[in-house]
Write an enzyme that holds these catalytic residues in place. Structure first.
Site, PDB file in Angstrom:
ATOM      1  N   SER A 169     -13.717  -5.665  29.757  1.00 60.48           N
ATOM      2  CA  SER A 169     -13.436  -6.113  28.397  1.00 60.48           C
ATOM      3  C   SER A 169     -14.732  -6.280  27.623  1.00 60.48           C
ATOM      4  O   SER A 169     -15.778  -6.596  28.199  1.00 60.48           O
ATOM      5  CB  SER A 169     -12.676  -7.447  28.412  1.00 60.48           C
ATOM      6  OG  SER A 169     -12.511  -7.926  27.088  1.00 60.48           O
ATOM      7  N   HIS A 170     -14.650  -6.122  26.332  1.00 55.44           N
ATOM      8  CA  HIS A 170     -15.788  -6.350  25.456  1.00 55.44           C
ATOM      9  C   HIS A 170     -16.183  -7.830  25.425  1.00 55.44           C
ATOM     10  O   HIS A 170     -17.317  -8.159  25.100  1.00 55.44           O
ATOM     11  CB  HIS A 170     -15.458  -5.888  24.034  1.00 55.44           C
ATOM     12  CG  HIS A 170     -15.582  -4.419  23.841  1.00 55.44           C
ATOM     13  ND1 HIS A 170     -14.760  -3.509  24.453  1.00 55.44           N
ATOM     14  CD2 HIS A 170     -16.464  -3.699  23.104  1.00 55.44           C
ATOM     15  CE1 HIS A 170     -15.116  -2.287  24.093  1.00 55.44           C
ATOM     16  NE2 HIS A 170     -16.138  -2.369  23.277  1.00 55.44           N
ATOM     17  N   VAL A 171     -15.246  -8.703  25.717  1.00 51.27           N
ATOM     18  CA  VAL A 171     -15.479 -10.145  25.640  1.00 51.27           C
ATOM     19  C   VAL A 171     -15.554 -10.698  27.072  1.00 51.27           C
ATOM     20  O   VAL A 171     -14.579 -10.597  27.824  1.00 51.27           O
ATOM     21  CB  VAL A 171     -14.356 -10.839  24.838  1.00 51.27           C
ATOM     22  CG1 VAL A 171     -14.556 -12.343  24.798  1.00 51.27           C
ATOM     23  CG2 VAL A 171     -14.288 -10.254  23.427  1.00 51.27           C
TER      24      VAL A 171
END
Length: 124
Positions: A11-13
């Site tokens: 995930s980007h986060v």
């Protein structure tokens, strides 16, 4: 006992990447789960280096990879090229796809059947 097929979440986060495996552990305690989230600098984004590390840290020899956004897919594809493990990359809704795969792996469902179950979750 860890299953022979594991799951990697990208995930980007970072908090999302870490949170999904926490959820999956509740339904798939025996499935090896690792994750990669954020850039090398801890910002929003992804890192092929972090993904390769997640592959290496996963106890399974074969991995199912799930991701959130397009650039994560590009970094996953790069990481797959750098890994000796067999990695299957799925273009599904992240949480739903990973949850479906984890519960089915926990129940020892064959990969061919898991892929049939994932097909309706494919993002087009």
């Amino acid at each position: 006992m860890t299953k022979k097929i594991g799951i990697v979440i990208v995930s980007h986060v970072p908090e999302i990447a870490a949170g999904i495996p926490r959820l999956l552990e509740q339904v798939a305690a025996d499935v090896a789960l690792t994750f990669a989230g954020g850039t090398d600098a801890g910002e929003v984004g992804t890192s092929a280096t972090k993904i390769v590390t997640a592959f290496e840290q996963n106890e399974a020899a074969e991995l199912l990879a799930f991701y959130d956004l397009g650039s994560a897919k590009m970094n996953l594809e790069l990481a797959i090229e750098m890994s000796d493990k067999k990695v299957h990359l799925y273009d599904t809704a992240l949480l739903e796809g990973a949850y479906t795969a984890a519960t089915l792996l926990q129940a020892d469902v064959p990969l061919t059947e898991i892929e049939k179950q994932l097909a309706p979750l494919k993002i087009k």
